[in-house]
Design a protein around this motif. Structure first.
Motif, PDB file in Angstrom:
ATOM      1  N   LEU A 202       0.823  -1.203   0.000  1.00  8.44           N
ATOM      2  CA  LEU A 202       0.000   0.000   0.000  1.00  8.44           C
ATOM      3  C   LEU A 202       0.863   1.261   0.000  1.00  8.44           C
ATOM      4  O   LEU A 202       0.532   2.264  -0.650  1.00  8.44           O
ATOM      5  N   ARG A 203       1.965   1.224   0.726  1.00  8.95           N
ATOM      6  CA  ARG A 203       2.904   2.348   0.720  1.00  8.95           C
ATOM      7  C   ARG A 203       3.478   2.552  -0.681  1.00  8.95           C
ATOM      8  O   ARG A 203       3.559   3.682  -1.185  1.00  8.95           O
ATOM      9  N   LYS A 204       3.858   1.449  -1.314  1.00 11.42           N
ATOM     10  CA  LYS A 204       4.403   1.503  -2.673  1.00 11.42           C
ATOM     11  C   LYS A 204       3.398   2.093  -3.648  1.00 11.42           C
ATOM     12  O   LYS A 204       3.760   2.814  -4.587  1.00 11.42           O
ATOM     13  N   ASN A 205       2.106   1.803  -3.427  1.00 10.90           N
ATOM     14  CA  ASN A 205       1.049   2.312  -4.302  1.00 10.90           C
ATOM     15  C   ASN A 205       0.635   3.744  -3.965  1.00 10.90           C
ATOM     16  O   ASN A 205      -0.313   4.269  -4.555  1.00 10.90           O
ATOM     17  N   GLY A 206       1.329   4.363  -2.999  1.00  4.03           N
ATOM     18  CA  GLY A 206       1.121   5.777  -2.708  1.00  4.03           C
ATOM     19  C   GLY A 206       0.028   6.109  -1.718  1.00  4.03           C
ATOM     20  O   GLY A 206      -0.359   7.275  -1.574  1.00  4.03           O
ATOM     21  N   HIS A 207      -0.491   5.115  -1.002  1.00  4.12           N
ATOM     22  CA  HIS A 207      -1.574   5.379  -0.057  1.00  4.12           C
ATOM     23  C   HIS A 207      -1.034   5.943   1.250  1.00  4.12           C
ATOM     24  O   HIS A 207      -0.018   5.488   1.769  1.00  4.12           O
ATOM     25  N   LYS A 208      -1.742   6.936   1.774  1.00  7.50           N
ATOM     26  CA  LYS A 208      -1.372   7.534   3.057  1.00  7.50           C
ATOM     27  C   LYS A 208      -2.446   7.303   4.120  1.00  7.50           C
ATOM     28  O   LYS A 208      -2.246   7.637   5.285  1.00  7.50           O
ATOM     29  N   GLU A 219     -12.564 -12.680  17.549  1.00  5.17           N
ATOM     30  CA  GLU A 219     -11.556 -13.148  16.605  1.00  5.17           C
ATOM     31  C   GLU A 219     -11.231 -12.080  15.564  1.00  5.17           C
ATOM     32  O   GLU A 219     -10.069 -11.865  15.208  1.00  5.17           O
ATOM     33  N   HIS A 220     -12.241 -11.371  15.086  1.00  2.01           N
ATOM     34  CA  HIS A 220     -12.005 -10.299  14.120  1.00  2.01           C
ATOM     35  C   HIS A 220     -11.336  -9.104  14.798  1.00  2.01           C
ATOM     36  O   HIS A 220     -10.528  -8.408  14.170  1.00  2.01           O
ATOM     37  N   ASP A 221     -11.657  -8.864  16.065  1.00  7.04           N
ATOM     38  CA  ASP A 221     -10.994  -7.783  16.799  1.00  7.04           C
ATOM     39  C   ASP A 221      -9.484  -8.021  16.873  1.00  7.04           C
ATOM     40  O   ASP A 221      -8.687  -7.076  16.789  1.00  7.04           O
ATOM     41  N   VAL A 222      -9.098  -9.290  17.037  1.00  5.84           N
ATOM     42  CA  VAL A 222      -7.672  -9.629  17.077  1.00  5.84           C
ATOM     43  C   VAL A 222      -7.009  -9.251  15.761  1.00  5.84           C
ATOM     44  O   VAL A 222      -5.922  -8.656  15.735  1.00  5.84           O
ATOM     45  N   ARG A 223      -7.668  -9.558  14.652  1.00 10.23           N
ATOM     46  CA  ARG A 223      -7.086  -9.240  13.339  1.00 10.23           C
ATOM     47  C   ARG A 223      -6.981  -7.732  13.133  1.00 10.23           C
ATOM     48  O   ARG A 223      -5.993  -7.243  12.581  1.00 10.23           O
ATOM     49  N   VAL A 224      -8.007  -6.997  13.572  1.00 14.07           N
ATOM     50  CA  VAL A 224      -7.963  -5.535  13.458  1.00 14.07           C
ATOM     51  C   VAL A 224      -6.769  -4.984  14.228  1.00 14.07           C
ATOM     52  O   VAL A 224      -6.036  -4.116  13.732  1.00 14.07           O
ATOM     53  N   GLY A 225      -6.546  -5.501  15.425  1.00  9.88           N
ATOM     54  CA  GLY A 225      -5.400  -5.059  16.210  1.00  9.88           C
ATOM     55  C   GLY A 225      -4.083  -5.346  15.518  1.00  9.88           C
ATOM     56  O   GLY A 225      -3.159  -4.510  15.542  1.00  9.88           O
ATOM     57  N   GLN A 226      -3.978  -6.496  14.884  1.00  7.23           N
ATOM     58  CA  GLN A 226      -2.754  -6.844  14.165  1.00  7.23           C
ATOM     59  C   GLN A 226      -2.540  -5.910  12.979  1.00  7.23           C
ATOM     60  O   GLN A 226      -1.408  -5.464  12.720  1.00  7.23           O
ATOM     61  N   ILE A 227      -3.619  -5.615  12.257  1.00  4.65           N
ATOM     62  CA  ILE A 227      -3.513  -4.722  11.105  1.00  4.65           C
ATOM     63  C   ILE A 227      -3.052  -3.336  11.544  1.00  4.65           C
ATOM     64  O   ILE A 227      -2.138  -2.740  10.946  1.00  4.65           O
ATOM     65  N   ASN A 234       4.710   0.450   9.821  1.00  2.00           N
ATOM     66  CA  ASN A 234       5.105   0.736   8.447  1.00  2.00           C
ATOM     67  C   ASN A 234       4.881   2.194   8.060  1.00  2.00           C
ATOM     68  O   ASN A 234       4.860   2.521   6.871  1.00  2.00           O
ATOM     69  N   GLY A 235       4.720   3.065   9.053  1.00  2.00           N
ATOM     70  CA  GLY A 235       4.703   4.494   8.779  1.00  2.00           C
ATOM     71  C   GLY A 235       3.351   5.153   8.681  1.00  2.00           C
ATOM     72  O   GLY A 235       3.267   6.367   8.482  1.00  2.00           O
ATOM     73  N   PHE A 236       2.252   4.394   8.824  1.00  2.00           N
ATOM     74  CA  PHE A 236       0.937   5.014   8.836  1.00  2.00           C
ATOM     75  C   PHE A 236       0.672   5.584  10.234  1.00  2.00           C
ATOM     76  O   PHE A 236       0.924   4.909  11.236  1.00  2.00           O
ATOM     77  N   SER A 237       0.158   6.794  10.300  1.00  2.00           N
ATOM     78  CA  SER A 237      -0.144   7.377  11.612  1.00  2.00           C
ATOM     79  C   SER A 237      -1.431   6.769  12.135  1.00  2.00           C
ATOM     80  O   SER A 237      -2.302   6.354  11.360  1.00  2.00           O
ATOM     81  N   PRO A 238      -1.600   6.703  13.460  1.00  2.00           N
ATOM     82  CA  PRO A 238      -2.860   6.180  14.019  1.00  2.00           C
ATOM     83  C   PRO A 238      -4.083   6.916  13.488  1.00  2.00           C
ATOM     84  O   PRO A 238      -5.146   6.319  13.304  1.00  2.00           O
ATOM     85  N   GLU A 239      -3.932   8.235  13.220  1.00  2.18           N
ATOM     86  CA  GLU A 239      -5.065   9.031  12.736  1.00  2.18           C
ATOM     87  C   GLU A 239      -5.449   8.673  11.308  1.00  2.18           C
ATOM     88  O   GLU A 239      -6.569   8.960  10.853  1.00  2.18           O
ATOM     89  N   SER A 240      -4.521   8.031  10.574  1.00  4.77           N
ATOM     90  CA  SER A 240      -4.791   7.696   9.165  1.00  4.77           C
ATOM     91  C   SER A 240      -5.443   6.326   9.005  1.00  4.77           C
ATOM     92  O   SER A 240      -5.681   5.876   7.885  1.00  4.77           O
ATOM     93  N   ILE A 241      -5.734   5.679  10.139  1.00  5.22           N
ATOM     94  CA  ILE A 241      -6.325   4.332  10.101  1.00  5.22           C
ATOM     95  C   ILE A 241      -7.762   4.410  10.586  1.00  5.22           C
ATOM     96  O   ILE A 241      -8.032   4.692  11.759  1.00  5.22           O
TER      97      ILE A 241
END
Length: 366
Positions: A202-208, A219-227, A234-241
């Motif tokens: 996603l970084r390579k594709n220019g997404h911020k 179980e899905h909450d666990v995956r969200v936390g991992q993401i 990888n450089g995304f700010s918490p506000e950008s998620i």
């Protein structure tokens, strides 16, 4: 005609072990018959003699072949040399479309039963109600040597955890996507590897900015936390998620809910990168884009988790979804090997094993 493969791979070795094991257990290779020497195996299958010797050593460890110094390797008399166990199998199988349920959920149970029977042991199917009832569980587990159980059951009733704990039988929990606070052995996919690669793409594709779409449930909450963790690393700010969480519609594995989420995303001009915690959610988002004449990978970068298309579930005729693999077969193989190791060695340690994952790039990303 013998085809020689120039170099070996982990898959080649794994396939050879399965091939010899299957031929022995189904009686094609009879007890007492001689197996090819390491040099012969090396020439025939394109592996090194050292690798061929390790394959035979692995089968010897399982007790299905016998290596006699100076004579060679022979098929063991399994009835005499192997102890037969009874393994309890408890997997939560939801209702829904037959093909979808088979690809996503029944595969775990199917792989487990196959692996257990290949080792010459018996399978006993267990269910949630039995394991949650103390009297029933005590009676049933008394006739079982070990249990392999899906993590879905671990979220539902603490009585099951208690009953399995006091049984003092080896238990391996599989299928979840993160380690849980449990007194049992666990085998899980290491999703951080896959999510790291997803963020790099996603970084390579220019997404911020990224949007994470998920369903309600631990179980899905666990995956969200991992993401979110991998995104920040990888450089995304918490506000950008941004995280969108919805309850799945009744009697649906998530595709209809994904469609609703997709229609909402289409109305947002600044939403160009989406990660989902389920392929079913991703399929619904693709359905929404298609309904509006939009293209996944062109109007929206979409990355998911599971690789159901790799398991044969292809709602669009061919695999289109960039996704993080859920290595079902490897998870089950690892879990079964661990169970039998604990049974044969009386190992009382509790293990947590993470199986590698990878990012599979398809049309849904640029």
């Amino acid at each position: 005609m013998v085809v020689t493969v120039k170099r070996s791979s982990k898959r080649t070795v794994s396939n050879l072990i399965r091939n010899f094991r299957s031929r022995i257990l189904n009686g094609e290779l009879a007890a007492g018959s001689a197996l090819p020497s390491p040099d012969e195996i090396a020439k025939r299958y394109g592996v090194s003699p050292i690798t061929a010797s390790r394959i035979m050593a692995r089968l010897a460890d399982e007790g299905i072949v016998e290596r006699i110094k100076g004579r060679g390797t022979f098929v063991a008399d399994i009835a005499k040399t192997s102890k037969k166990f009874t393994i309890g199998v408890a997997f939560s199988i939801p209702s829904g479309d037959i093909s979808e349920v088979s690809a996503a959920f029944e595969a775990f149970q199917r792989y487990s039963c196959q692996a257990i029977r290949q080792k010459g042991s018996d399978v006993k199917h267990l269910n949630h109600n039995e394991l949650c009832d103390t009297e029933l569980a005590d009676e049933i587990l008394s006739d079982i040597d070990a249990v392999i159980v899906s993590s879905t059951y671990m979220y539902t009733d603490p009585a099951m955890i208690k009953n399995l704990s006091i049984s003092n039988k080896p238990v391996v929990v599989v299928q979840q996507t993160g380690l849980l606070e449990l007194p049992f052995n666990q085998v899980v996919p290491n999703l951080y590897e896959g999510y790291d690669k997803a963020m790099e793409l996603l970084r390579k594709n220019g997404h911020k900015k990224i949007t994470v779409c998920s369903f309600e449930g631990e179980e899905h909450d666990v995956r969200v936390g991992q993401i979110k963790h991998c995104a920040v690393c990888n450089g995304f700010s918490p506000e950008s998620i941004e995280v969108i969480t919805r309850a799945k519609l009744v009697a649906d594995l998530g595709r209809m809910t994904g469609f609703q989420i997709g229609m909402e995303l289409i109305e947002r001009d600044n939403c160009t990168a989406v990660l989902t915690t389920s392929d079913f959610c991703a399929f619904g988002i693709i359905d929404a884009l298609n309904s509006k004449g939009l293209e996944v990978g062109k109007n929206l970068d979409l990355i998911s988790f599971d690789d159901l298309e790799g398991a044969g579930l292809c709602p669009y005729g061919e695999p289109v979804l960039t996704t993080i693999s859920f290595p079902r077969q490897k998870v089950i193989d690892t879990a079964i090997e661990l169970l039998f190791k604990k049974l044969s060695e009386k190992d009382e340690n509790v293990y947590s094993i993470k199986v590698p994952t990878k990012l599979i790039i398809r049309h849904s990303t640029k």
